[in-house]
Scaffold this motif. Structure first.
Motif, PDB file in Angstrom:
ATOM      1  N   ASN A 188      -2.082   5.180  11.498  1.00  7.22           N
ATOM      2  CA  ASN A 188      -1.518   6.326  12.199  1.00  7.22           C
ATOM      3  C   ASN A 188      -2.608   7.361  12.430  1.00  7.22           C
ATOM      4  OD1 ASN A 188       1.060   5.258  12.244  1.00  7.22           O
ATOM      5  ND2 ASN A 188       2.023   7.005  11.254  1.00  7.22           N
ATOM      6  N   PRO A 189      -2.417   8.260  13.389  1.00 10.13           N
ATOM      7  CA  PRO A 189      -3.402   9.333  13.570  1.00 10.13           C
ATOM      8  C   PRO A 189      -3.495  10.181  12.304  1.00 10.13           C
ATOM      9  CG  PRO A 189      -1.824   9.269  15.398  1.00 10.13           C
ATOM     10  CD  PRO A 189      -1.291   8.354  14.343  1.00 10.13           C
ATOM     11  N   PRO A 190      -4.652  10.735  12.029  1.00  9.58           N
ATOM     12  CA  PRO A 190      -4.779  11.644  10.875  1.00  9.58           C
ATOM     13  C   PRO A 190      -3.825  12.832  11.022  1.00  9.58           C
ATOM     14  CG  PRO A 190      -6.934  11.104  11.808  1.00  9.58           C
ATOM     15  CD  PRO A 190      -5.915  10.586  12.768  1.00  9.58           C
ATOM     16  N   SER A 191      -3.387  13.356   9.912  1.00  7.60           N
ATOM     17  CA  SER A 191      -2.521  14.533   9.964  1.00  7.60           C
ATOM     18  C   SER A 191      -3.336  15.733  10.450  1.00  7.60           C
ATOM     19  CB  SER A 191      -1.918  14.821   8.595  1.00  7.60           C
ATOM     20  OG  SER A 191      -2.924  14.934   7.614  1.00  7.60           O
ATOM     21  N   PRO A 192      -2.731  16.611  11.244  1.00  9.28           N
ATOM     22  CA  PRO A 192      -3.478  17.754  11.817  1.00  9.28           C
ATOM     23  C   PRO A 192      -4.114  18.639  10.753  1.00  9.28           C
ATOM     24  CG  PRO A 192      -1.332  17.514  12.871  1.00  9.28           C
ATOM     25  CD  PRO A 192      -1.332  16.579  11.707  1.00  9.28           C
ATOM     26  N   GLU A 193      -3.453  18.782   9.607  1.00 11.73           N
ATOM     27  CA  GLU A 193      -3.990  19.650   8.561  1.00 11.73           C
ATOM     28  C   GLU A 193      -5.085  18.990   7.738  1.00 11.73           C
ATOM     29  OE1 GLU A 193       0.004  17.926   7.137  1.00 11.73           O
ATOM     30  OE2 GLU A 193      -0.876  18.752   8.975  1.00 11.73           O
ATOM     31  N   GLY A 194      -5.323  17.671   7.922  1.00  9.89           N
ATOM     32  CA  GLY A 194      -6.373  16.970   7.199  1.00  9.89           C
ATOM     33  C   GLY A 194      -5.965  16.632   5.772  1.00  9.89           C
ATOM     34  N   GLY A 195      -6.920  16.124   5.010  1.00 12.57           N
ATOM     35  CA  GLY A 195      -6.674  15.830   3.606  1.00 12.57           C
ATOM     36  C   GLY A 195      -5.943  14.525   3.347  1.00 12.57           C
ATOM     37  N   ASP A 196      -5.919  13.615   4.316  1.00 11.34           N
ATOM     38  CA  ASP A 196      -5.238  12.341   4.100  1.00 11.34           C
ATOM     39  C   ASP A 196      -5.960  11.512   3.044  1.00 11.34           C
ATOM     40  OD1 ASP A 196      -3.384  12.892   6.122  1.00 11.34           O
ATOM     41  OD2 ASP A 196      -4.712  12.079   7.671  1.00 11.34           O
ATOM     42  N   GLU A 197      -5.175  10.787   2.232  1.00  8.37           N
ATOM     43  CA  GLU A 197      -5.752   9.915   1.203  1.00  8.37           C
ATOM     44  C   GLU A 197      -6.193   8.585   1.804  1.00  8.37           C
ATOM     45  OE1 GLU A 197      -1.807  10.553  -1.358  1.00  8.37           O
ATOM     46  OE2 GLU A 197      -1.944  10.420   0.828  1.00  8.37           O
ATOM     47  N   ALA A 198      -7.076   7.916   1.091  1.00  7.94           N
ATOM     48  CA  ALA A 198      -7.339   6.510   1.372  1.00  7.94           C
ATOM     49  C   ALA A 198      -6.323   5.668   0.592  1.00  7.94           C
ATOM     50  CB  ALA A 198      -8.764   6.146   0.987  1.00  7.94           C
ATOM     51  N   MET A 199      -6.368   4.360   0.781  1.00  2.92           N
ATOM     52  CA  MET A 199      -5.323   3.477   0.251  1.00  2.92           C
ATOM     53  C   MET A 199      -5.187   3.557  -1.274  1.00  2.92           C
ATOM     54  SD  MET A 199      -3.012   1.193   1.110  1.00  2.92           S
ATOM     55  CE  MET A 199      -3.525   0.460   2.663  1.00  2.92           C
ATOM     56  N   LEU A 200      -6.279   3.432  -1.997  1.00  2.00           N
ATOM     57  CA  LEU A 200      -6.184   3.398  -3.450  1.00  2.00           C
ATOM     58  C   LEU A 200      -5.609   4.699  -4.002  1.00  2.00           C
ATOM     59  CD1 LEU A 200      -6.623   1.936  -6.109  1.00  2.00           C
ATOM     60  CD2 LEU A 200      -8.988   2.759  -6.106  1.00  2.00           C
ATOM     61  N   SER A 201      -6.060   5.821  -3.486  1.00  2.00           N
ATOM     62  CA  SER A 201      -5.523   7.106  -3.941  1.00  2.00           C
ATOM     63  C   SER A 201      -4.033   7.205  -3.668  1.00  2.00           C
ATOM     64  CB  SER A 201      -6.251   8.261  -3.249  1.00  2.00           C
ATOM     65  OG  SER A 201      -7.602   8.286  -3.607  1.00  2.00           O
ATOM     66  N   PHE A 202      -3.623   6.749  -2.493  1.00  2.00           N
ATOM     67  CA  PHE A 202      -2.198   6.768  -2.168  1.00  2.00           C
ATOM     68  C   PHE A 202      -1.405   5.903  -3.145  1.00  2.00           C
ATOM     69  CE2 PHE A 202       1.302   4.476  -0.152  1.00  2.00           C
ATOM     70  CZ  PHE A 202       2.142   5.542   0.158  1.00  2.00           C
ATOM     71  N   LEU A 203      -1.855   4.681  -3.372  1.00  2.00           N
ATOM     72  CA  LEU A 203      -1.129   3.767  -4.251  1.00  2.00           C
ATOM     73  C   LEU A 203      -1.037   4.328  -5.670  1.00  2.00           C
ATOM     74  CD1 LEU A 203      -2.677   0.371  -3.081  1.00  2.00           C
ATOM     75  CD2 LEU A 203      -0.411   1.253  -2.520  1.00  2.00           C
ATOM     76  N   CYS A 204      -2.115   4.934  -6.126  1.00  2.00           N
ATOM     77  CA  CYS A 204      -2.141   5.446  -7.506  1.00  2.00           C
ATOM     78  C   CYS A 204      -1.346   6.740  -7.659  1.00  2.00           C
ATOM     79  CB  CYS A 204      -3.576   5.645  -7.953  1.00  2.00           C
ATOM     80  SG  CYS A 204      -4.488   4.091  -8.145  1.00  2.00           S
ATOM     81  N   SER A 205      -0.858   7.294  -6.543  1.00  2.00           N
ATOM     82  CA  SER A 205      -0.021   8.495  -6.620  1.00  2.00           C
ATOM     83  C   SER A 205       1.462   8.163  -6.714  1.00  2.00           C
ATOM     84  CB  SER A 205      -0.256   9.368  -5.379  1.00  2.00           C
ATOM     85  OG  SER A 205       0.377   8.812  -4.227  1.00  2.00           O
ATOM     86  N   LEU A 206       1.820   6.892  -6.524  1.00  2.00           N
ATOM     87  CA  LEU A 206       3.231   6.507  -6.484  1.00  2.00           C
ATOM     88  C   LEU A 206       3.808   6.435  -7.896  1.00  2.00           C
ATOM     89  CD1 LEU A 206       3.090   3.749  -3.718  1.00  2.00           C
ATOM     90  CD2 LEU A 206       3.739   6.155  -3.475  1.00  2.00           C
ATOM     91  N   LYS A 207       4.993   6.971  -8.056  1.00  2.00           N
ATOM     92  CA  LYS A 207       5.624   7.062  -9.368  1.00  2.00           C
ATOM     93  C   LYS A 207       6.733   6.022  -9.515  1.00  2.00           C
ATOM     94  CE  LYS A 207       2.952  10.439 -10.424  1.00  2.00           C
ATOM     95  NZ  LYS A 207       1.793  10.164 -11.313  1.00  2.00           N
ATOM     96  N   LYS A 208       7.144   5.862 -10.738  1.00  2.00           N
ATOM     97  CA  LYS A 208       8.170   4.880 -11.075  1.00  2.00           C
ATOM     98  C   LYS A 208       9.548   5.389 -10.661  1.00  2.00           C
ATOM     99  CE  LYS A 208       8.784   1.676 -14.966  1.00  2.00           C
ATOM    100  NZ  LYS A 208       8.358   1.433 -16.358  1.00  2.00           N
ATOM    101  N   ALA A 209      10.377   4.478 -10.189  1.00  2.00           N
ATOM    102  CA  ALA A 209      11.774   4.788  -9.906  1.00  2.00           C
ATOM    103  C   ALA A 209      12.583   4.641 -11.193  1.00  2.00           C
ATOM    104  CB  ALA A 209      12.305   3.852  -8.826  1.00  2.00           C
ATOM    105  N   PRO A 210      13.836   5.105 -11.209  1.00  2.00           N
ATOM    106  CA  PRO A 210      14.684   4.833 -12.376  1.00  2.00           C
ATOM    107  C   PRO A 210      14.805   3.327 -12.603  1.00  2.00           C
ATOM    108  CG  PRO A 210      15.694   6.487 -10.962  1.00  2.00           C
ATOM    109  CD  PRO A 210      14.515   5.948 -10.202  1.00  2.00           C
ATOM    110  N   GLY A 211      14.814   2.913 -13.828  1.00  2.00           N
ATOM    111  CA  GLY A 211      14.900   1.488 -14.153  1.00  2.00           C
ATOM    112  C   GLY A 211      13.543   0.892 -14.433  1.00  2.00           C
ATOM    113  N   GLU A 212      13.565  -0.253 -15.112  1.00  2.00           N
ATOM    114  CA  GLU A 212      12.331  -0.919 -15.514  1.00  2.00           C
ATOM    115  C   GLU A 212      11.890  -1.940 -14.466  1.00  2.00           C
ATOM    116  OE1 GLU A 212      10.481  -0.009 -18.168  1.00  2.00           O
ATOM    117  OE2 GLU A 212      11.974   1.605 -18.175  1.00  2.00           O
ATOM    118  N   HIS A 213      10.632  -2.303 -14.549  1.00  2.00           N
ATOM    119  CA  HIS A 213      10.123  -3.382 -13.711  1.00  2.00           C
ATOM    120  C   HIS A 213      10.839  -4.689 -14.061  1.00  2.00           C
ATOM    121  CE1 HIS A 213       7.031  -0.605 -12.571  1.00  2.00           C
ATOM    122  NE2 HIS A 213       6.456  -0.596 -13.765  1.00  2.00           N
ATOM    123  N   GLY A 214      10.916  -5.586 -13.070  1.00  2.00           N
ATOM    124  CA  GLY A 214      11.540  -6.884 -13.307  1.00  2.00           C
ATOM    125  C   GLY A 214      13.021  -6.896 -12.992  1.00  2.00           C
TER     126      GLY A 214
END
Length: 393
Positions: A188-214
């Motif tokens: 997608n185009p960069p956001s106008p305000e800048g500061g977009d993450e690269a892939m690894l930073s984005f992935l490492c910012s994602l949090k757990k949902a309710p419930g366990e893995h599996g």
């Protein structure tokens, strides 16, 4: 100017009108999905000694058949109506039908979207058999940067089976989670305000949902991008080179494939692979043939049996994709049709399919440039057609 004018005559729009803001919508997607490397920076998945494309297999009789039992549409009508770009069908390793939309060259590569997940899983399976990857390993152990994310205690197998507890909205038209995700992958185009993450930073910012893995099957694409990073970490090799060495070269592909990468070079293993439909067909044929091609075992029979047999039907039925395959399962980033069928498939949005039926030796590759990312009615019509054609002599 002559080339620019010729492009507009052939495509109906000027090249400069295609942007990161519109390249995944019609009419632009018809060209862009076959020329992704012009839209998004891409790495090459090399084949050392390209095989020749097989002779064209014209089959007007098959294309004129009803698309499914009792259908009023023919195969060709459904392909055209579903905005398909290429359709190939082989039986027992022999190409028996080939169709392309007007304007498509049979040598064109095509973006296969989430079929990329299934290709990445094959690479993971090869590494597992080589003893380099243990699917029970927590992702956080392999990617320390993910230690504060949902992935910290998710295993590699959780990634492969889409059973990660992840707070993420897989809504392809969302202006929130998914738009941020696509900026991270440079789609997608960069956001106008800048500061977009690269892939690894984005992935490492994602949090757990309710419930366990599996738990229940929850289809979330970031899982497969994290899988690509995991594979790079366990091997010390870039994914495009790894996929080339372990899969594309042994397969005897007819051409190099490509994969989009983010600004830091992270591969879009969830959806960024482009390849010729003939090579997609060859990949399916390799799996139907027990994992071997050109006299060489590429993927183990053990891994294929695990993929075909060990998906959790209950987790699928309670999951987010249960309507896609009413009696299906999901294992190692591949779908199993279920309901008495041994067919399995890989699929991607905008109409990408690789359908494999080992019972009849049939493999079908279909690439498309549908305007909408997902249309349930079209998906069901195409799946019914694939199953019908597998049963037809």
């Amino acid at each position: 100017m002559a080339n620019a004018a010729q492009f507009e005559i052939l495509n109906g729009f000027a090249r400069e009108t295609i942007t990161l803001a519109n390249w995944r919508t019609r009419p632009y997607s018809f060209w862009a999905f076959r020329n992704v490397a012009e839209m998004v920076r891409s790495a090459r998945i090399r084949t050392n000694s390209p095989a020749l494309l097989p002779p064209v297999a014209e089959n007007p009789e098959l294309l004129a058949r009803p698309a499914s039992l009792g259908a009023s549409q023919s195969v060709a009508d459904l392909l055209t109506g579903s905005q398909a770009d290429s359709f190939l069908l082989s039986r027992d390793g022999r190409l028996i039908c080939e169709w392309h939309a007007d304007g498509v060259d049979r040598s064109d590569p095509h973006l296969v979207f989430s079929i990329s997940k299934s290709i990445t899983a094959l690479v993971a399976g090869i590494l597992e058999d080589q003893g380099l990857l243990d699917p029970s390993t927590p992702v956080g152990k392999l990617v320390p940067e993910a230690g504060n994310s949902a992935y910290a205690d998710a295993t590699v197998q959780h990634l492969l089976d889409m059973r990660v507890s992840l707070d993420f909205d897989e809504s392809y038209l969302s202006e929130l989670d998914y738009a941020r995700y696509r900026r991270a992958m440079s789609w997608n185009p960069p956001s106008p305000e800048g500061g977009d993450e690269a892939m690894l930073s984005f992935l490492c910012s994602l949090k757990k949902a309710p419930g366990e893995h599996g738990g229940d099957h929850t289809y979330l694409s970031p899982n497969s991008d994290m899988l690509g990073i995991v594979l790079e970490r366990v091997t010390g090799e870039r994914f495009p080179d790894l996929c080339s060495r372990l899969l594309w070269q042994p397969l005897g592909a007819t051409a190099d494939a490509f994969i989009t990468v983010d600004p830091e070079g992270a591969p879009r293993t969830a959806g960024g692979v482009s390849c010729r439909p003939h090579d997609l067909l060859a990949l399916g044929q390799m799996l139907v043939d027990g994992g071997s091609a050109n006299g060489r075992q590429i993927v183990s029979e053990r891994w294929i049996a695990d993929m075909q047999q060990n998906g959790d039907a209950d987790a699928w039925m309670r999951g987010t994709q249960a309507s896609f395959l009413k009696k299906g399962r999901y294992r190692n980033n591949w779908y199993q049709v279920g309901g008495g069928s041994n067919a399995f498939l890989a699929a991607g949005i905008h109409g990408q399919f690789l359908y494999c039926d080992p019972d009849t030796g049939t493999v079908i590759a279909c690439t498309s440039s549908q305007h909408e990312p997902q249309t349930d009615g079209l998906d069901q019509a195409l799946l019914a057609m694939f199953a019908h054609l597998c049963r037809e002599p």
